[in-house]
Design an enzyme around this catalytic site. Structure first.
Site, short mmCIF file in Angstrom:
data_model
loop_
_atom_site.label_atom_id
_atom_site.label_comp_id
_atom_site.label_asym_id
_atom_site.label_seq_id
_atom_site.Cartn_x
_atom_site.Cartn_y
_atom_site.Cartn_z
N TYR A 149 97.41 25.50 112.93
CA TYR A 149 98.11 24.20 113.05
C TYR A 149 97.51 23.35 114.16
CZ TYR A 149 101.20 26.22 109.68
OH TYR A 149 101.67 26.80 108.53
N HIS A 205 91.54 30.25 100.28
CA HIS A 205 92.65 29.49 100.88
C HIS A 205 92.19 28.73 102.11
CE1 HIS A 205 96.47 28.64 102.87
NE2 HIS A 205 96.14 29.43 103.87
N PHE A 206 91.47 29.43 103.00
CA PHE A 206 91.17 28.69 104.24
C PHE A 206 89.98 27.76 104.10
CE2 PHE A 206 89.39 32.92 105.75
CZ PHE A 206 88.08 32.53 105.97
N HIS A 207 89.21 27.92 103.02
CA HIS A 207 88.19 26.89 102.81
C HIS A 207 88.81 25.62 102.24
CE1 HIS A 207 85.23 29.95 103.80
NE2 HIS A 207 84.44 28.91 104.06
N ARG A 210 87.30 40.45 100.81
CA ARG A 210 86.71 39.49 101.73
C ARG A 210 85.96 40.26 102.82
NH1 ARG A 210 91.36 37.37 105.96
NH2 ARG A 210 89.55 36.34 106.79
N ARG A 211 85.28 39.55 103.69
CA ARG A 211 84.55 40.13 104.83
C ARG A 211 83.64 41.26 104.38
NH1 ARG A 211 89.98 41.17 106.90
NH2 ARG A 211 90.69 39.53 108.30
N HIS A 215 97.99 32.18 114.05
CA HIS A 215 98.59 31.24 113.11
C HIS A 215 98.78 29.85 113.71
CE1 HIS A 215 99.72 30.11 109.19
NE2 HIS A 215 100.70 29.41 109.73
FE1 HAS Z 1 97.08 29.73 105.87
C1 HAS Z 1 95.74 32.91 105.99
C2 HAS Z 1 100.10 31.02 104.93
C3 HAS Z 1 98.50 26.57 105.95
C4 HAS Z 1 94.34 28.54 107.57
N1 HAS Z 1 95.36 30.56 106.61
C5 HAS Z 1 95.00 31.88 106.54
C6 HAS Z 1 93.71 32.05 107.16
C7 HAS Z 1 93.34 30.82 107.65
C8 HAS Z 1 94.38 29.89 107.28
C9 HAS Z 1 92.09 30.50 108.45
O1 HAS Z 1 101.44 33.76 104.90
C10 HAS Z 1 92.91 33.35 107.24
C11 HAS Z 1 93.10 34.08 108.52
C12 HAS Z 1 92.26 35.35 108.51
O2 HAS Z 1 91.06 35.25 108.81
O3 HAS Z 1 92.79 36.40 108.17
N2 HAS Z 1 98.94 28.94 105.45
C13 HAS Z 1 100.02 29.64 105.07
C14 HAS Z 1 101.14 28.72 104.84
C15 HAS Z 1 100.67 27.46 105.12
C16 HAS Z 1 99.30 27.61 105.52
C17 HAS Z 1 102.52 29.08 104.40
N3 HAS Z 1 96.53 27.91 106.59
C18 HAS Z 1 97.26 26.74 106.53
C19 HAS Z 1 96.53 25.69 107.18
C20 HAS Z 1 95.35 26.24 107.64
C21 HAS Z 1 95.37 27.63 107.25
C22 HAS Z 1 97.02 24.27 107.32
C23 HAS Z 1 94.22 25.64 108.39
C24 HAS Z 1 94.14 24.39 108.76
N4 HAS Z 1 97.77 31.60 105.49
C25 HAS Z 1 99.05 31.91 105.17
C26 HAS Z 1 99.18 33.37 105.10
C27 HAS Z 1 97.94 33.91 105.40
C28 HAS Z 1 97.08 32.77 105.65
C29 HAS Z 1 100.37 34.16 104.79
C30 HAS Z 1 97.57 35.40 105.50
C31 HAS Z 1 97.03 35.91 104.24
C32 HAS Z 1 96.58 37.35 104.39
O4 HAS Z 1 97.21 38.21 103.78
O5 HAS Z 1 95.61 37.64 105.10
C33 HAS Z 1 101.50 26.19 105.06
O6 HAS Z 1 101.43 25.55 106.31
C34 HAS Z 1 101.09 25.26 103.96
C35 HAS Z 1 102.07 24.10 103.81
C36 HAS Z 1 101.45 22.95 103.10
C37 HAS Z 1 101.99 22.26 102.09
C38 HAS Z 1 101.21 21.14 101.46
C39 HAS Z 1 101.79 19.75 101.76
C40 HAS Z 1 100.89 18.70 101.21
C41 HAS Z 1 100.48 17.59 101.88
C42 HAS Z 1 99.48 16.67 101.24
C43 HAS Z 1 100.13 15.44 100.65
C44 HAS Z 1 99.12 14.71 99.85
C45 HAS Z 1 99.05 13.34 99.72
C46 HAS Z 1 97.95 12.78 98.88
C47 HAS Z 1 100.00 12.41 100.34
C48 HAS Z 1 103.31 22.58 101.54
C49 HAS Z 1 100.97 17.25 103.24
C50 HAS Z 1 98.41 12.54 97.47
C51 HAS Z 1 97.28 12.73 96.55
C52 HAS Z 1 97.36 12.79 95.19
C53 HAS Z 1 96.09 12.92 94.41
C54 HAS Z 1 98.60 12.78 94.43
#
Ligand code: HAS
Length: 555
Positions: free
Chosen positions: A233, A380-382, A445-446, A229
């Site tokens: 990040y 999700h991860f794409h 998946r996979r 995890h």
């Molecule tokens: Fe995830 C599975 C939970 C973030 C990557 N994640 C994965 C896997 C990958 C991955 C590769 O809890 C698969 C692993 C595998 O092969 O099994 N993930 C989260 C959570 C977050 C999260 C809570 N993941 C990421 C990020 C990744 C990533 C970042 C890669 C870079 N993820 C999970 C969980 C799994 C998981 C479970 C396991 C699922 C399972 O059962 O297998 C959080 O960090 C997300 C928080 C993000 C936000 C968004 C904030 C928004 C921002 C943008 C602002 C936009 C602006 C532009 C300013 C709350 C900062 C404005 C534009 C306009 C048009 C208005």
């Protein structure tokens, strides 16, 4: 009007020798993109049921090449290249010793990568990028991975060395923001990669060499996710470095708050490691109390991303209003939409809103039962890594590469870069959208294409798999475009000066408290949280270990 002194500051160049080291990493990253991207295209075609791989090549073989090259190699090498340039740009030229560490790290990582990749290409290690036991790869694959990790520590030591040197030379002062962020990212990386190093060295290597017959699968997966995890990040934080520090300069604005940026990075250091169980929520052998605790900590790690969203909106609004934007959203129109250095990462940011929401769904213990091991997770991860992070890296490459090669991004290339990002966003919306939807229908998946013995439910998935192939084909066009632009910036673009944009902090921002740079406090809390979240469940896993498993080669 910018003054002469300000213009001189803007043109501060990364030292040529440091630039060469950074570029070496960037070359490997884009070679990985080319090969890994082609495998991605083939995978989606196979899964659509309309294409069979030639010459006996296996689906899981190309899936492993795709995951390893894009998830592990492209990211790590681009990050190291970017970080080396960032440290050199903001804290000064590396010493010979620091640069030498960088080169030794680079070669150790590259020997390891070549060894592992060769085994995957020879179909001796089709174990996917998570290399879960009891799937068993050739020992050279694991030895190669161990070298990649050791190499990253050596290279990372060079970057951290520059920061230590800077702080000694400037006592009592806040370090340059970009260097500070690099050091947070590396600290997180070093602490988390200890887990996977233990897994590889003490479990997988002896088992694949035949020194022991069996492996404890539960422990190996736990050690993997302790690393896995924070790994995501480790990919995200360099994108945040670009958002916090580079983008304000590109749009002509200021960094909203140095203190907020540092706080958000420190929160990542604290909360990104003790959360690996959210990948193991359906895993037997871990009590639900510890899973629940790590879900709570996972929701804590969402906070720094929300701080980042707030900070980016503030930066954009302040700049848009300074340019005369009126009303609730008038400022939005004033942003430099024609500049690829801004628009490409911006599309990445926009994608992070649904991507992050999906992450919160995954982390919610009950909802995870629905999505786990379905292709929703792949969707999700794409969106997270393959859109938010990767588009930000592409946007950064469009100024970083010409900065290092002494060339410029021409108007035509800028236009092509914008088209590239739009093609990417379009292809990804189709592919990742189809993955999310069909994941909710239970598509796994996979997995290779299968009709599952003519089952009616599996038949429902096929149209979505065809949509994934359409999206994947559009994405492949996006890869060809980005490789064309990168080749142009490396070898053919006109010679000239390109800025490495580094924003200044707004004069209205609060002063940065020095406590944010007190590593003793933050590392102590970080280690205390890890011990709290992992000690009891890991002792329990060892004391009540499941029967070990022999190795399987199912390909
Ligand atoms: Fe995830 C599975 C939970 C973030 C990557 N994640 C994965 C896997 C990958 C991955 C590769 O809890 C698969 C692993 C595998 O092969 O099994 N993930 C989260 C959570 C977050 C999260 C809570 N993941 C990421 C990020 C990744 C990533 C970042 C890669 C870079 N993820 C999970 C969980 C799994 C998981 C479970 C396991 C699922 C399972 O059962 O297998 C959080 O960090 C997300 C928080 C993000 C936000 C968004 C904030 C928004 C921002 C943008 C602002 C936009 C602006 C532009 C300013 C709350 C900062 C404005 C534009 C306009 C048009 C208005």
């Amino acid at each position: 009007m910018t003054t002469v002194a300000e213009r001189a500051k803007d043109l501060v160049k990364v030292d040529r020798r440091d630039g060469k080291l950074a570029l070496a990493h960037i070359y490997v990253a884009f070679i990985a993109l080319a090969i890994g991207g082609l495998c991605g295209l083939l995978q989606t075609l196979v899964r659509s049921g309309t294409f069979t791989l030639p010459w006996g090549i296996g689906y899981y073989q190309i899936l492993t090449v795709h995951g390893v090259l894009l998830g592990l190699v492209l990211t790590t090498y681009f990050i190291f290249g970017f970080q080396i340039a960032a440290v050199s740009r903001t804290s000064g030229t590396l010493t010979d010793k620091q640069r030498m560490l960088g080169w030794v790290g680079f070669w150790v990582m590259t020997i390891g990568t070549t060894a592992s990749a060769t085994m995957v290409l020879l179909n001796q290690a089709s174990v996917l990028y998570t290399f879960y036991a009891p799937l068993q790869a050739h020992w050279i694959f694991y030895a190669g991975l161990a070298l990649v990790i050791v190499g990253s520590w050596i290279g990372g030591a060079g970057q951290i060395g520059k920061y230590i040197e800077w702080r000694k030379a400037n006592p009592g002062q806040s370090s340059p923001l970009l260097t500070f962020m690099v050091v947070v990212n590396l600290s997180m990386w070093i602490v988390c990669s200890l887990g996977v190093a233990v897994e590889v060295l003490f479990q997988l290597l002896p088992w694949s060499l035949g020194w022991v017959d069996k492996v404890d699968v539960l422990l190996s997966r736990t050690l993997f996710w302790y690393f896995g995890h924070p790994l995501v990040y480790f990919w995200l934080l360099p994108a945040y470095m670009v958002w916090y520090v580079v983008i304000p300069k590109v749009i002509g604005g200021k960094i909203f708050s140095d203190a907020l940026a540092r706080l958000s990075f420190m929160l990542f250091l604290l909360f990104s490691i003790p959360v690996g169980f959210h990948h193991q929520l359906v895993e037997p052998g871990i009590s639900s109390f510890w899973k629940f605790l790590q879900v709570v900590l996972t929701l804590m790690v969402v906070i720094p991303s929300l701080l980042t969203a707030f900070s980016m909106f503030a930066t954009f609004e302040i700049r848009g209003r300074a340019l005369g934007g009126k009303g609730v959203l008038g400022w939005f129109k004033k942003l430099p939409w024609g500049d690829a250095r801004f628009l490409v990462p911006f599309i990445g940011m926009a994608a992070f809103i649904p991507a992050g929401a999906g992450g919160i769904i995954n982390a919610s213990h009950q909802m995870n039962q629905l999505v786990h091991n379905t292709i929703w997770v792949t969707g999700h991860f794409h969106l997270t890594v393959a859109t938010t992070v990767v588009l930000t890296f592409f946007g950064a490459a469009y100024w970083l590469i010409p900065h290092l090669t002494g060339r410029v991004l021409t108007k035509q290339m800028n236009k092509l870069a914008i088209i590239q990002a739009i093609v990417w966003a379009f292809g990804m919306s189709i592919m990742s959208g189809a993955m999310h939807i069909v994941g909710l229908f239970g598509a796994p998946r996979r997995s290779d294409f299968s009709t599952y013995g003519g089952s009616a439910q599996a038949a429902e998935w096929i149209p979505y798999q065809i949509a994934q192939a359409v999206g994947g084909t559009i994405l492949f066009i996006g890869i060809v475009l980005v490789l064309y632009i990168v080749a142009n910036l490396l070898w053919f673009a006109p010679k000239g000066e390109t800025e490495f944009p580094v924003g200044e902090v707004s004069e209205n921002a609060e002063k940065t408290p020095m406590a944010l740079e007190n590593w003793k406090i933050w590392l102590t809390i970080c280690i205390a949280l890890i011990l709290f979240a992992y000690t009891v469940p890991v002792i329990d896993m060892i004391q009540n270990a499941p029967p070990g498993s022999k190795g399987f080669k199912l390909w």
